[in-house]
Scaffold this motif. Sequence first.
Motif, short mmCIF file in Angstrom:
data_model
loop_
_atom_site.label_atom_id
_atom_site.label_comp_id
_atom_site.label_asym_id
_atom_site.label_seq_id
_atom_site.Cartn_x
_atom_site.Cartn_y
_atom_site.Cartn_z
N SER A 157 8.22 0.64 3.53
CA SER A 157 8.72 0.83 2.02
C SER A 157 9.70 1.85 2.17
O SER A 157 9.38 2.99 2.87
CB SER A 157 7.53 1.27 1.23
N LYS A 166 11.69 4.17 -4.91
CA LYS A 166 10.93 3.40 -3.47
C LYS A 166 11.31 1.84 -3.76
O LYS A 166 11.04 1.37 -4.98
CB LYS A 166 9.62 3.97 -4.20
N GLN A 167 11.30 1.28 -2.80
CA GLN A 167 11.30 -0.05 -2.83
C GLN A 167 10.72 -0.64 -1.11
O GLN A 167 11.19 -0.18 -0.17
CB GLN A 167 12.72 -0.53 -2.83
N ASP A 168 9.82 -1.70 -1.34
CA ASP A 168 9.39 -2.09 -0.01
C ASP A 168 10.56 -3.01 0.45
O ASP A 168 11.25 -3.61 0.15
CB ASP A 168 8.34 -3.12 -0.40
N ILE A 175 16.49 -7.05 0.15
CA ILE A 175 16.39 -6.48 -1.22
C ILE A 175 17.65 -5.44 -1.58
O ILE A 175 17.60 -4.61 -0.81
CB ILE A 175 15.06 -6.25 -1.22
N ILE B 321 6.76 -2.75 -6.79
CA ILE B 321 8.02 -2.32 -6.04
C ILE B 321 8.01 -3.31 -4.57
O ILE B 321 8.43 -2.85 -3.75
CB ILE B 321 8.13 -0.76 -5.64
N ALA B 322 6.94 -4.30 -4.63
CA ALA B 322 6.73 -4.87 -3.32
C ALA B 322 8.00 -5.95 -3.22
O ALA B 322 7.71 -6.86 -1.94
CB ALA B 322 5.47 -5.71 -3.28
N GLY B 323 8.92 -5.87 -3.92
CA GLY B 323 9.88 -7.13 -3.58
C GLY B 323 9.67 -8.33 -4.27
O GLY B 323 10.36 -9.40 -4.17
N ILE B 392 7.45 3.80 -10.16
CA ILE B 392 8.25 3.75 -8.95
C ILE B 392 8.24 5.11 -8.06
O ILE B 392 8.31 4.97 -6.95
CB ILE B 392 9.80 3.84 -9.56
N TYR B 393 7.70 6.01 -8.87
CA TYR B 393 7.48 7.44 -8.35
C TYR B 393 6.23 7.53 -7.87
O TYR B 393 5.93 7.95 -6.58
CB TYR B 393 7.79 8.53 -9.26
#
Lengths: 229, 568
Positions: A157, A166-168, A175, B321-323, B392-393
């Motif tokens: 991540s 934050k992004q996996d 992505i 936020i796991a896609g 997100i944070y």
Amino acid sequence: MLEHYMKQGSSYASHIDGLVWMIFLMVGFWFLFAEGMFFWLLWRYRKKPGEKAAYFDEHAEHKIKYNWVEIPHRLILVCDVALIVGAISVWTEVKISMPQTDETVRITAQQWAWTFQHAGPDGELDTMDDITTVDELHVQLGKTYKFELASKDVIHSFSVPLFRLKQDAIPGRVITGWFKPTLAGEFDVQCTEICGIGHGIMPAKLHVDTPEEYAAWLANPSHYLAYHY
Amino acid sequence: MAESHAHAHEPHGHAHHEPEGWFKHYFWSTDHKMIAKQYLLTGMLMGVVGAYFAYVFRMQLAFPGKPVPGYGMVTGADYNALITNHGAVMIFWVAMPVLIAAFGNYLIPLMIGADDMVFPRLNRLSYQIFLVSAIILGASFFVQGGAFGGAWTSYPPLSAKAEYNLTPLGPSLWLIAVALEFVAFLLGGINFVTTAMNARAPGMKAFDIPMAVWMIVIASIMFMASVGPLVAGAVMLLFDQLIGTGFFDPDRGGDPVLWQHLFWFFGHPEVYVVLLPAMGFVAEIITVFSRKKLFAYKTVLYTSIGTGVLSFFVWAHHQFIAGIDPRMANVFSVTTVLISIPIAEMCFVYIATLYGGSITFSVPMLWALAFIGEFLVGGVTGIFLGASGADIYFHDTYFVVAHFHYTFFPIAIIGTFAGITYWFPKMYGRHMNELANKVHFWITTVAFNGIFIPLFILGASGDHRRIFDYSNFPELATPEMQAMRVFATVSLLVLLAAQPIFLVNFFYSMFKGKQAGANPWNANTLEWQCPSPPPHGNFDVLPDVYRGPYEYSSPDRADDFWPQNSPS
């Protein structure tokens, strides 16, 4: 409130912090109200000699229920609506919308390193002058970046607390997302998804450069010797 | 009317009551109370194991690179295995067996006035499978490569391939243990639901069932409805690990995110599966010790069912936020935030129960009140994480760790202590030492807050989870943040130091405590209307039920309680 603990470094950081502040005020009110009521009742209705507890039949209970359940129910629903509107609008800005971007940076995670492919002097990705670095990301202050995030092996991540981003990274997928740095300096990039025994040694450096610093970094010939392939 | 009831539901346990051998009594018993004690003691033992893991990794976090007394040096691999198994043990081998299996087994037949579970042999099998699962989990620490270290969520591809996790055998043993544990609880759940539906005492209508029983039944139904996809997912992951299938492998057309959906479709309802029994215990305890009717019984019941149903539609908030498609987050944010309504109502109803009461601060009551006070913190901090924009944070920071410990600690630890201290006189016919219990209560509760309040601040500072040494992250290695880690660890040491007080008290009181009598708390529910400890078969004459469980301080009576089975 959050800026007290972590500086704001992107165009949307203050919006996320504003949402957090709004939630804090709302839940803070309900929390203090509930705990205050709770402790007051414990004090007020502690056992006293000769006093028997009250007994509410269906009718009495129905009346009390209006105050204790129905009114809070409606007020919480109002809070929930405000909160959902705030959450969705911030989320849409950060994660769904894609503004006009100036440059693209490709981020590839693997066990246990980050590879950053910068566009280089021509501003175009996948050209001869691209600069590829390991564990070191350079961006220019005030420019809007699109990122393409991928992983070579497991889920990682990509997290920049300064940006509130934050992004996996999912193996097999690219992505996309965006950020616009607003604070110059050196900051941490973290991997925030457990990715094996080296998860704790997977930091990277984020350099948010002023135009002059960025130009100097671009001009450094070592990129073309060490990393370019 | 009374006569027609009175003639007899002869308890069949008595008819063929032969002297049992030692082995049959303790290990091969079909008595629900013995199976409950087996679950309780196994769960407590696993609790000690889980606490030891927490001790080791918190010592490493506070004093990185120094050998931990009683363990030694902690490597990155060790650290991952410890946090993974701390989570798994505390949820699957402590919270589930103690809250649902131990108390469900002990309380359901007694509280509904039955002589045993309807499937006693299935019940025995349930515990035996559970014991096997615990042994397999323990064994995973001693195989080549060591125990699984891919977090309790076990996301592939990390959990699927040995080349990524470097533990060739640990992940498979871990998965088999978890899957067997689920089988054990499926058997238990079938038993709980069937027993509560079919074996109730004559006269006990739906709204006469004590809340603890209702909650365990609702939790069992939720567990059975949610666990199927995860068992299927576990088998798929096991195939990926062992025979090279590609269900979750993107190189072979699989999708790693699919596992996350299957896991959290179970994982979120699971939170309420353990929450509801604890809420049930608290309902029993606050009514008894405030001598008050449970306020708005039906509201509690309907909100818990509502929470249960809604909890099946919130799982993807773990995956913002796991896609996943980011538009999905909007839907799941709405469902998640809406859960605040039934949960808040439940809390208000419990607080309202105190209104007009006559409150005694006995030890079980202190635990029950601590549950309400502390769980509120866990509830309100969840809002920050359910709101997609803020998540997100906060996602995967210590804020999340602090949040869910403020839900799970009240549930699994405070709720368990509430249950044990309240029902101990029934289980063993003796009282625990009140003073020792109070000392233990205050140290545990205060130290618990000392552990997790600093973690909220660390999370707000961007401190992310599952890192064995923060010195690689300059923003996170500041002296202020390290001081908070040390504070949390010291609080944990204080908390752990207080637990022997409870354990000694528990075992000492079992044999030497003051005699308690059948109904020491003057409670209404049926389990207090049989001898303490109840014999095999429970009741001398199986009871009839004439009223609801919470008729305390009725103006028509001189006594301030009115047992459910008392004809007048």
